[in-house]
Design a protein around this motif. Sequence first.
Motif, mmCIF file in Angstrom:
data_model
loop_
_atom_site.group_PDB
_atom_site.id
_atom_site.type_symbol
_atom_site.label_atom_id
_atom_site.label_comp_id
_atom_site.label_asym_id
_atom_site.label_seq_id
_atom_site.Cartn_x
_atom_site.Cartn_y
_atom_site.Cartn_z
ATOM 1 N N PRO A 1 76.127 1.868 -2.533
ATOM 2 C CA PRO A 1 75.611 3.136 -2.170
ATOM 3 C C PRO A 1 76.311 3.390 -0.534
ATOM 4 N N GLN A 2 76.214 4.634 -0.349
ATOM 5 C CA GLN A 2 76.605 5.028 0.901
ATOM 6 C C GLN A 2 75.296 4.703 2.064
ATOM 7 N N PRO A 3 75.757 4.607 3.310
ATOM 8 C CA PRO A 3 76.973 4.843 3.962
ATOM 9 C C PRO A 3 78.125 4.016 3.667
ATOM 10 N N TRP A 4 79.485 4.395 3.873
ATOM 11 C CA TRP A 4 80.404 3.635 3.675
ATOM 12 C C TRP A 4 81.461 3.453 4.634
ATOM 13 N N ASP A 5 82.200 2.122 4.896
ATOM 14 C CA ASP A 5 83.154 1.838 5.364
ATOM 15 C C ASP A 5 84.074 0.981 4.544
ATOM 16 N N LEU A 6 84.963 1.712 3.739
ATOM 17 C CA LEU A 6 85.478 0.966 2.756
ATOM 18 C C LEU A 6 86.687 1.595 2.117
ATOM 19 N N CYS A 7 87.359 0.831 1.386
ATOM 20 C CA CYS A 7 88.605 1.299 0.897
ATOM 21 C C CYS A 7 88.581 1.579 -0.785
ATOM 22 N N LEU A 8 88.973 2.687 -1.129
ATOM 23 C CA LEU A 8 88.719 2.898 -2.596
ATOM 24 C C LEU A 8 90.068 3.099 -3.196
ATOM 25 N N THR A 9 90.096 2.911 -4.669
ATOM 26 C CA THR A 9 91.255 3.214 -5.331
ATOM 27 C C THR A 9 90.818 3.526 -6.806
ATOM 28 N N GLY A 10 91.803 4.143 -7.452
ATOM 29 C CA GLY A 10 91.581 4.594 -8.808
ATOM 30 C C GLY A 10 90.525 5.565 -8.810
ATOM 31 N N LEU A 11 90.478 6.468 -7.968
ATOM 32 C CA LEU A 11 89.406 7.667 -8.113
ATOM 33 C C LEU A 11 89.630 8.631 -9.395
ATOM 34 N N GLU A 12 88.692 9.109 -9.914
ATOM 35 C CA GLU A 12 89.058 10.018 -11.247
ATOM 36 C C GLU A 12 89.173 11.376 -10.606
ATOM 37 N N ALA A 13 89.169 11.954 -9.309
ATOM 38 C CA ALA A 13 89.275 12.846 -8.790
ATOM 39 C C ALA A 13 89.667 13.092 -7.528
ATOM 40 N N ASP A 14 90.176 14.194 -6.843
ATOM 41 C CA ASP A 14 90.278 14.211 -5.222
ATOM 42 C C ASP A 14 89.158 14.165 -4.500
ATOM 43 N N PRO A 15 88.778 13.638 -3.759
ATOM 44 C CA PRO A 15 87.530 13.689 -2.804
ATOM 45 C C PRO A 15 87.475 15.016 -2.274
ATOM 46 N N VAL A 16 86.084 15.661 -2.526
ATOM 47 C CA VAL A 16 85.848 17.003 -2.045
ATOM 48 C C VAL A 16 84.660 16.883 -1.175
ATOM 49 N N LEU A 17 84.894 17.614 0.111
ATOM 50 C CA LEU A 17 83.825 17.791 1.145
ATOM 51 C C LEU A 17 82.908 19.317 0.983
ATOM 52 N N ARG A 18 81.835 19.276 0.808
ATOM 53 C CA ARG A 18 81.132 20.707 0.525
ATOM 54 C C ARG A 18 80.002 20.805 2.013
ATOM 55 N N TRP A 19 80.030 21.940 2.354
ATOM 56 C CA TRP A 19 79.200 22.237 3.267
ATOM 57 C C TRP A 19 78.397 23.415 2.560
ATOM 58 N N PRO A 20 77.445 23.305 1.924
ATOM 59 C CA PRO A 20 76.779 24.268 1.055
ATOM 60 C C PRO A 20 76.616 25.710 1.988
ATOM 61 N N GLY A 21 77.066 26.785 1.345
ATOM 62 C CA GLY A 21 76.926 28.078 1.802
ATOM 63 C C GLY A 21 77.915 28.366 2.968
ATOM 64 N N ALA A 22 78.945 27.488 3.128
ATOM 65 C CA ALA A 22 79.772 27.747 4.229
ATOM 66 C C ALA A 22 81.379 27.528 3.795
ATOM 67 N N LEU A 23 81.590 26.298 3.210
ATOM 68 C CA LEU A 23 83.031 25.588 3.091
ATOM 69 C C LEU A 23 83.132 24.683 1.990
ATOM 70 N N GLU A 24 84.297 24.737 1.395
ATOM 71 C CA GLU A 24 84.734 23.204 0.515
ATOM 72 C C GLU A 24 85.867 22.930 0.618
ATOM 73 N N VAL A 25 86.119 21.718 0.810
ATOM 74 C CA VAL A 25 87.264 21.232 1.129
ATOM 75 C C VAL A 25 87.902 20.050 0.220
ATOM 76 N N THR A 26 88.994 20.186 -0.326
ATOM 77 C CA THR A 26 89.740 19.235 -1.077
ATOM 78 C C THR A 26 90.776 18.541 -0.472
ATOM 79 N N VAL A 27 90.852 17.108 -0.428
ATOM 80 C CA VAL A 27 91.666 16.187 0.050
ATOM 81 C C VAL A 27 92.504 15.658 -1.171
ATOM 82 N N SER A 28 93.604 16.022 -1.298
ATOM 83 C CA SER A 28 94.451 15.236 -2.307
ATOM 84 C C SER A 28 95.872 14.501 -1.582
#
Length: 172
Positions: free
Chosen positions: A95-122
């Motif tokens: 569980p978060q909070p994280w300070d880790l390295c991940l691999t094998g993700l199923e999709a690109d990470p997405v950051l959402r600020w509800p009502g404002a912005l969505e950012v995808t990092v690929s």
Amino acid sequence: TEIGPGALRTELGDPWPFGGHAIQRFGLGDDHLTVAIEVHAAEEGHAMPAMAGWHPWFLRDLGVGGAVELDVAGGQAYAVGDDGIPTGEFVPPPPQPWDLCLTGLEADPVLRWPGALEVTVSSSFDHWVVFTEPEHAVCVEPQSGAPNDLNRAPQIVEPGRPLVGTMTIAWR
């Protein structure tokens, strides 16, 4: 050194014993930023270990909309030793909070600020360092390998065969 529009070259020298150079290229569109990197061994040199990646940080609070929500799907985390360095073994992401390295993700990470912005990092790289511990920021870093892989399991770059990767940050 600027080598053209949106392109920089950095010579790798002392104290790096192998020489070589890195080139980054930047492309900005209406809804995305793409960054490409090439890490080259010296033409007259020898093969060398290499890693590459980026370190984008995002504010948790943009002053509009809700606080950031991070969507990271699937994957596995690198176990770390008492020194905080990845061991090469894999564990399920805790569980978060994280300070880790991940691999094998199923999709690109997405950051959402509800009502404002969505950012995808690929990225063409398959490792992600994710740091969610700071109160003010979230870090989602695409990398060519896990932290300390330069010492543990390095990729080898040979003259004429650079390490190449891309990252795109897209927003809507």
